[in-house]
Scaffold this active site. Sequence first.
Site, PDB file in Angstrom:
ATOM      1  N   ASP A   1      -5.317   1.310   6.744  1.00  0.00           N
ATOM      2  CA  ASP A   1      -6.627   0.662   6.691  1.00  0.00           C
ATOM      3  C   ASP A   1      -7.382   0.870   8.002  1.00  0.00           C
ATOM      4  OD1 ASP A   1      -8.686  -0.760   5.607  1.00  0.00           O
ATOM      5  OD2 ASP A   1      -7.675  -2.703   5.649  1.00  0.00           O
TER       6      ASP A   1
ATOM      7  N   ASN B   1      -9.765   0.263  -5.420  1.00  0.00           N
ATOM      8  CA  ASN B   1     -10.649   1.162  -4.673  1.00  0.00           C
ATOM      9  C   ASN B   1     -11.707   1.853  -5.545  1.00  0.00           C
ATOM     10  OD1 ASN B   1      -8.059   2.166  -2.316  1.00  0.00           O
ATOM     11  ND2 ASN B   1      -9.723   0.694  -2.019  1.00  0.00           N
TER      12      ASN B   1
HETATM   13  C1  IPE Z   1      -8.860   3.411   4.435  1.00  0.00           C
HETATM   14  O1  IPE Z   1      -9.684   2.742   5.215  1.00  0.00           O
HETATM   15  C2  IPE Z   1      -8.305   3.388   3.274  1.00  0.00           C
HETATM   16  C3  IPE Z   1      -8.571   3.786   1.909  1.00  0.00           C
HETATM   17  C4  IPE Z   1      -8.711   2.923   0.953  1.00  0.00           C
HETATM   18  C5  IPE Z   1      -8.621   5.194   1.589  1.00  0.00           C
HETATM   19  P1  IPE Z   1     -10.957   1.951   4.719  1.00  0.00           P
HETATM   20  O2  IPE Z   1     -11.875   2.899   4.012  1.00  0.00           O
HETATM   21  O3  IPE Z   1     -10.544   0.774   3.946  1.00  0.00           O
HETATM   22  O4  IPE Z   1     -11.590   1.539   6.103  1.00  0.00           O
HETATM   23  P2  IPE Z   1     -12.406   0.227   6.459  1.00  0.00           P
HETATM   24  O5  IPE Z   1     -11.619  -0.938   5.959  1.00  0.00           O
HETATM   25  O6  IPE Z   1     -13.739   0.356   5.787  1.00  0.00           O
HETATM   26  O7  IPE Z   1     -12.501   0.264   7.950  1.00  0.00           O
HETATM   27 MG    MG Z   2     -10.323  -1.238   4.334  1.00  0.00          MG
END
Ligand code: IPE
Ligand code: MG
Length: 216
Positions: free
Chosen positions: A2, A50
């Site tokens: 994350d 997601n």
């Molecule tokens: C990565 O980071 C993870 C995935 C879901 C691919 P994020 O995209 O959640 O990053 P932040 O939380 O916006 O910083």
């Molecule tokens: Mg995130």
Amino acid sequence: MDGNGRWAQRNGLPRIEGHRRGAQKAEEIVEWCAELGIKYVTLYTFSTENWKRPEEEVKFLFSLLVQMLHEKFNRMMEQGVRIRFCGLVNQLPLEIANVCRDFEQKTKDNQKIQAILALNYGGRREIIDAINKVIQNNINQIDENTFRNYLYLPDVPDPDLVIRTSGELRISNFLLWQIAYSELYFTEVLWPDFSKEDLLKAIENFENRHRRFGGL
Ligand code: IPE
Ligand code: MG
């Protein structure tokens, strides 16, 4: 994994740049874990939640995954990395699902480490899917060890340690069944910045814990 988006923002870059760096980091982590003798590492790559992200970003994430798999294939073979997927891969667009199955097949004899990508994964969904398989098998009584066989990857041991980056203090539907007794480690470090020292720190912290599994 994350914090890609925040990493990009802090560095004045578009979110996708954060994902690119994050994907690079995923490869590094697998190599570091392999060096350390760790046999399984599961990376939460894309959750069933997601899909709520803008279509552009979702498309980018999948194209990045496919690109990474192709780019790193030779290296993975050299390093003995077996790639597996955990999640509803068959519900992804066919060409992506095919790439995943193809890489699983091509790396299946690699022995050094299993790198498991949780893709289109949700922990509750995994449990529900397992329950439905149990019902379809006309089983009306089940114990924990038998139930485990209906999860997506029954042969993969429960994680010893779960690391979440970027300061969020949540599990976010990750391996809900499997982490019942896992040690949890949270760090403020954003995923693209997560270094080998950060990994060693997490492992050192883990080694200093006294795991009692409910005993004394
Ligand atoms: C990565 O980071 C993870 C995935 C879901 C691919 P994020 O995209 O959640 O990053 P932040 O939380 O916006 O910083
Ligand atoms: Mg995130």
